[in-house]
Design an enzyme around this catalytic site. Structure first.
Site, PDB file in Angstrom:
ATOM      1  N   GLU A 115       3.874  -7.187   0.621  1.00  0.00           N
ATOM      2  CA  GLU A 115       2.705  -6.499  -0.242  1.00  0.00           C
ATOM      3  C   GLU A 115       1.581  -6.111   0.082  1.00  0.00           C
ATOM      4  OE1 GLU A 115       2.617  -9.696  -3.098  1.00  0.00           O
ATOM      5  OE2 GLU A 115       0.655 -10.109  -2.564  1.00  0.00           O
ATOM      6  N   HIS A 169      -1.687 -10.317  -6.878  1.00  0.00           N
ATOM      7  CA  HIS A 169      -1.948 -11.535  -6.346  1.00  0.00           C
ATOM      8  C   HIS A 169      -3.476 -11.311  -5.820  1.00  0.00           C
ATOM      9  CE1 HIS A 169       2.428 -12.144  -5.042  1.00  0.00           C
ATOM     10  NE2 HIS A 169       2.212 -12.967  -6.694  1.00  0.00           N
TER      11      HIS A 169
END
Length: 286
Positions: free
Chosen positions: A213, A251
């Protein structure tokens, strides 16, 4: 064969008596995991009955290891106590600590990792803020649903928990040797590279799926490692192609600064290393 976790692994749960610990221990036992006890200093000596199995609650990880031969701990301890729980597991010398807890301060994660290094890296840490690790049909240490796929010859390593589940479901007809969610926090114990190395060395893994990511440079470093050390086919996906620059996305580690850490930059680095990268999870599975 599988990496880090197998059907004979003896597992304890730190935080077994809490609601999350009990709920997921129930699911892990149903998946075939050999849970042999729990740890809670305030409830030492008690027992918990799960799936008609009586599990002793120990006061410390060291006591649990001594009495049960445990090799793996799964940690469902609240964030403010998680650092101490992980350090206790490291001091006891357990081989694998799967840290499910999210919201652990970065400073605490740094202390945990530094302590593991100081102790010779005998304890492999997976996480924190991760779904854990599963060898389908053999053992499940964490919160990954065990009923979405079966055993097979794909190795999966992912920063994202939900994308771990989606990829396992998309490729359920082929199956997995091991799927591991490493977590998306800035400081984690097991990296993409650690998992790639293990899958490369595993004779029962034929192909590797790697999910990354935006944020940081872990995927770029993994691309360099793949180019130099991985001979098995690798396919990849990078979450965050539409994420705005400079914004934290989900995150804590998913922060883009300028062109560094963008999905496009990671995709390019991986493709330069021979990795086929999908623009969506479904395209990656195909």
């Amino acid at each position: 064969m599988s990496i880090f976790l197998h059907e004979h692994s003896k597992v304890i749960v730190q935080g077994l008596t809490g609601s999350e610990g009990t709920k997921h221990a129930t699911k892990m036992l149903a998946a075939g995991t050999r849970i042999v006890g729990g740890v809670n200093a305030r409830k030492a000596g008690q027992s918990v009955t799960i799936n008609e199995q009586d599990l002793t609650v120990y006061g410390t990880v060291a006591e649990a290891m001594r009495d049960t031969g445990a090799e793996v701990t799964v940690i469902f301890v609240p964030p403010k106590f998680a650092k101490d729980a992980v350090i206790e597991a490291i001091d006891a010398g357990i081989g694998l600590a799967v840290v499910i807890t999210e919201g652990i301060p970065v400073h605490d994660a740094a202390i945990m990792w530094a302590h593991a290094c100081a102790r010779g890296n005998h304890t492999r840490i997976i996480g924190p803020n991760c779904p854990g690790i599963i060898s389908p049909g053999k053992s499940n240490a964490g919160i990954i649903p065990a009923n979405i796929t079966g055993g097979g010859r794909i190795g999966l390593v992912s920063k994202s928990g939900t994308l771990t589940y989606q990829m396992m479901y998309e490729l359920r007809d082929i199956g997995f040797s091991t799927a591991i969610g490493i977590g998306g926090d800035p400081i984690i114990g097991t990296t993409h590279i650690d998992a790639l190395q293990a899958f490369q060395d595993d004779p029962d893994t034929d192909v590797i799926v790697m999910i990354g990511e935006i944020g940081g440079d872990a995927e770029e470093r993994a691309a360099d490692y793949i180019r130099d050390h991985v001979s098995k086919p690798v396919v990849g996906y990078v979450a965050g192609f539409t994420a705005p620059e400079g914004k934290t996305m989900g995150h804590a580690g998913a922060i883009v600064s300028g062109s560094t850490g963008t999905a496009q930059a990671k995709k390019q680095a991986l493709e330069n290393a021979g990795v086929k990268v999908g623009k969506t999870p479904t395209e990656t599975a195909e």
